[in-house]
Design a protein around this motif. Structure first.
Motif, PDB file in Angstrom:
ATOM      1  N   LEU A   2      82.984  31.801  31.332  1.00 51.10           N
ATOM      2  CA  LEU A   2      81.944  31.251  30.930  1.00 51.10           C
ATOM      3  C   LEU A   2      80.648  32.269  31.090  1.00 51.10           C
ATOM      4  CD1 LEU A   2      80.210  29.007  29.843  1.00 51.10           C
ATOM      5  CD2 LEU A   2      80.078  27.957  32.185  1.00 51.10           C
ATOM      6  N   SER A   3      80.489  32.853  32.289  1.00 50.05           N
ATOM      7  CA  SER A   3      79.398  33.891  32.569  1.00 50.05           C
ATOM      8  C   SER A   3      79.725  34.983  31.553  1.00 50.05           C
ATOM      9  CB  SER A   3      79.441  34.382  34.015  1.00 50.05           C
ATOM     10  OG  SER A   3      80.963  35.086  34.496  1.00 50.05           O
ATOM     11  N   GLU A   4      80.682  35.314  31.180  1.00 54.19           N
ATOM     12  CA  GLU A   4      81.126  36.494  30.421  1.00 54.19           C
ATOM     13  C   GLU A   4      80.422  36.167  28.866  1.00 54.19           C
ATOM     14  OE1 GLU A   4      85.068  37.290  30.646  1.00 54.19           O
ATOM     15  OE2 GLU A   4      85.035  38.768  32.414  1.00 54.19           O
ATOM     16  N   GLN A   5      80.881  34.964  28.455  1.00 52.97           N
ATOM     17  CA  GLN A   5      80.578  34.716  27.052  1.00 52.97           C
ATOM     18  C   GLN A   5      78.790  34.486  27.160  1.00 52.97           C
ATOM     19  OE1 GLN A   5      80.941  30.573  25.947  1.00 52.97           O
ATOM     20  NE2 GLN A   5      81.765  31.265  24.039  1.00 52.97           N
ATOM     21  N   THR A   6      78.164  34.178  28.175  1.00 57.03           N
ATOM     22  CA  THR A   6      76.675  33.955  28.381  1.00 57.03           C
ATOM     23  C   THR A   6      76.066  35.275  28.151  1.00 57.03           C
ATOM     24  OG1 THR A   6      76.954  31.723  29.506  1.00 57.03           O
ATOM     25  CG2 THR A   6      74.902  33.087  29.457  1.00 57.03           C
ATOM     26  N   GLN A   7      76.749  36.166  28.884  1.00 54.41           N
ATOM     27  CA  GLN A   7      76.338  37.459  28.907  1.00 54.41           C
ATOM     28  C   GLN A   7      76.362  38.180  27.626  1.00 54.41           C
ATOM     29  OE1 GLN A   7      78.042  40.018  32.171  1.00 54.41           O
ATOM     30  NE2 GLN A   7      76.992  41.642  31.500  1.00 54.41           N
ATOM     31  N   TYR A   8      77.517  37.992  27.211  1.00 50.79           N
ATOM     32  CA  TYR A   8      77.729  38.484  25.722  1.00 50.79           C
ATOM     33  C   TYR A   8      76.784  38.226  24.534  1.00 50.79           C
ATOM     34  CZ  TYR A   8      79.812  39.243  20.990  1.00 50.79           C
ATOM     35  OH  TYR A   8      79.987  39.664  19.907  1.00 50.79           O
ATOM     36  N   TYR A   9      76.419  36.776  24.673  1.00 51.95           N
ATOM     37  CA  TYR A   9      75.386  36.398  23.444  1.00 51.95           C
ATOM     38  C   TYR A   9      74.043  36.763  23.712  1.00 51.95           C
ATOM     39  CZ  TYR A   9      78.584  33.535  20.876  1.00 51.95           C
ATOM     40  OH  TYR A   9      79.874  33.220  20.086  1.00 51.95           O
ATOM     41  N   SER A  10      73.512  36.873  25.368  1.00 49.36           N
ATOM     42  CA  SER A  10      72.222  37.379  25.858  1.00 49.36           C
ATOM     43  C   SER A  10      72.244  38.893  25.376  1.00 49.36           C
ATOM     44  CB  SER A  10      72.192  37.237  27.370  1.00 49.36           C
ATOM     45  OG  SER A  10      71.058  37.519  27.698  1.00 49.36           O
ATOM     46  N   SER A  11      73.348  39.723  25.717  1.00 48.35           N
ATOM     47  CA  SER A  11      73.178  40.992  25.468  1.00 48.35           C
ATOM     48  C   SER A  11      72.851  41.604  24.054  1.00 48.35           C
ATOM     49  CB  SER A  11      74.197  41.823  26.109  1.00 48.35           C
ATOM     50  OG  SER A  11      74.283  41.553  27.403  1.00 48.35           O
ATOM     51  N   ASN A  12      73.942  40.837  23.138  1.00 49.01           N
ATOM     52  CA  ASN A  12      74.055  41.310  21.755  1.00 49.01           C
ATOM     53  C   ASN A  12      72.991  40.415  21.084  1.00 49.01           C
ATOM     54  OD1 ASN A  12      76.457  42.951  21.622  1.00 49.01           O
ATOM     55  ND2 ASN A  12      76.942  41.543  23.025  1.00 49.01           N
ATOM     56  N   TYR A  13      72.726  39.294  21.228  1.00 47.29           N
ATOM     57  CA  TYR A  13      71.896  38.502  20.335  1.00 47.29           C
ATOM     58  C   TYR A  13      70.695  37.847  20.775  1.00 47.29           C
ATOM     59  CZ  TYR A  13      76.323  38.652  17.871  1.00 47.29           C
ATOM     60  OH  TYR A  13      77.382  39.243  17.117  1.00 47.29           O
ATOM     61  N   SER A  14      70.486  38.113  22.171  1.00 41.43           N
ATOM     62  CA  SER A  14      69.182  37.752  22.864  1.00 41.43           C
ATOM     63  C   SER A  14      69.285  36.160  22.882  1.00 41.43           C
ATOM     64  CB  SER A  14      68.047  38.351  22.285  1.00 41.43           C
ATOM     65  OG  SER A  14      67.975  39.683  22.560  1.00 41.43           O
ATOM     66  N   GLU A  15      70.383  35.447  23.012  1.00 40.63           N
ATOM     67  CA  GLU A  15      70.546  34.240  22.661  1.00 40.63           C
ATOM     68  C   GLU A  15      71.082  33.696  24.073  1.00 40.63           C
ATOM     69  OE1 GLU A  15      70.063  30.829  22.073  1.00 40.63           O
ATOM     70  OE2 GLU A  15      70.020  31.872  20.105  1.00 40.63           O
ATOM     71  N   SER A  16      70.242  32.715  24.676  1.00 39.82           N
ATOM     72  CA  SER A  16      70.602  31.989  25.939  1.00 39.82           C
ATOM     73  C   SER A  16      71.303  30.790  25.853  1.00 39.82           C
ATOM     74  CB  SER A  16      69.437  31.811  26.692  1.00 39.82           C
ATOM     75  OG  SER A  16      68.245  31.393  26.120  1.00 39.82           O
ATOM     76  N   PHE A  17      71.238  29.998  24.961  1.00 43.61           N
ATOM     77  CA  PHE A  17      71.873  28.920  24.374  1.00 43.61           C
ATOM     78  C   PHE A  17      72.973  29.017  23.301  1.00 43.61           C
ATOM     79  CE2 PHE A  17      68.175  27.710  26.927  1.00 43.61           C
ATOM     80  CZ  PHE A  17      68.727  26.703  27.738  1.00 43.61           C
TER      81      PHE A  17
END
Length: 289
Positions: A2-17
């Motif tokens: 879950l934390s890896e998925q959240t980090q992936y979207y945050s890093s690549n798409y600046s998306e937190s939700f």
């Protein structure tokens, strides 16, 4: 994960939700109360919500009854009392509502879609559709929004000067045979569609308004094999009445081998099951096409 998925979207798409958020009501029914779609913008919105209630006097849901005759006119019988209908109010992300009322058998009685930003009452500012059922629970009429508008302005009666026009132009109409199968259906502005079935509930004869208006009425026929697969589809020109066609269906031979000849080309032989059209008619170009 879950934390890896959240980090992936945050890093690549600046998306937190990057996920949907679903809330449920506090009941054993576990009904959905609110849904927010993936994305920061959607998550910050109110989301799509649903409220589960029962009707009140202010909802002003009308009662209609209809008898068992084909094409009979619905009759207005008053207003549903309080607490006799289930009410589901759904609101989208833009704040527009859809309200549905169900009876205690789960049948949809009224569906309202919000049209104006501030509806003035139970019907003004709403797009409304009524479903009318007979005593067997079979839907007989679907009154479209313009039809509901006419009824609300005419004491909820079809007896006015334009009542018949509204029935023909603003209502879906249905009629059923003794086994609960749709035998007659009319869409707004169209002529009725007639359907006849065999003992296996297979549709054998069907006729639309254009076919019925021909000098020699025409029916679309489907003939099946023993496994209920259509093996012949043809247009059948006949002056037989519905009663006579039903008699042909009821008296059809269990199994019949038919050869259809096409002069100058080829012939086809097939075995049919409960075929109500004779081999002679199927090989007569003036009777079938």
């Amino acid at each position: 994960p879950l934390s890896e998925q959240t980090q992936y979207y945050s890093s690549n798409y600046s998306e937190s939700f990057a996920y949907s958020v679903i809330s449920f009501d506090n009941s054993p029914l576990n009904r959905t109360k609110n849904v927010k779609m993936p994305g920061l913008s959607w998550n910050a919105s109110a989301g799509r919500s649903a409220v589960y209630e029962i009707n009140t006097a202010a909802d002003d849901v009308r009662i209609f009854m209809v008898d068992y005759l084909q094409g009979s006119v619905p009759v207005y019988k008053g207003v549903y009392p309080e607490k006799t209908l289930f009410k589901i109010s759904m609101t989208d992300d833009n704040g527009k509502a859809v309200i549905e009322f169900f009876d205690n058998e789960g049948k949809l009685i009224l569906r309202k879609v919000q049209l104006s930003d501030a509806p003035a009452g139970a019907y003004d500012g709403w797009i409304c559709t009524y479903n009318i059922y007979d005593d067997y629970g079979q839907i007989r009429y679907q009154v479209q929004p313009e039809g509901v508008k006419y009824l609300s302005n005419n004491s909820w009666s079809f007896a006015g000067g334009n009542g018949l026009l509204i029935l023909n132009e603003q209502c879906f109409q249905y009629y059923y045979d003794e086994k609960g199968r749709i035998a007659w259906k009319k869409s707004p502005g169209a002529e009725p569609l007639k359907m006849l079935y065999d003992i296996r509930d297979r549709m054998v004869f069907m006729q639309d308004g254009n076919q019925a208006s021909l000098a020699t009425p025409q029916w679309t026929v489907k003939i099946y094999d023993e496994l209920d697969r259509p093996v012949i589809s043809t247009l059948y020109n006949t002056t037989k009445t519905i009663s006579q066609l039903k008699s042909d269906i009821n008296n059809a031979a269990t199994s019949t081998t038919i050869t259809i000849s096409n002069p100058g080309t080829f012939s086809v032989t097939t075995t049919t099951y409960l075929n109500p059209v004779s081999s002679a008619s199927l090989n007569n170009s003036s009777a079938t096409t």
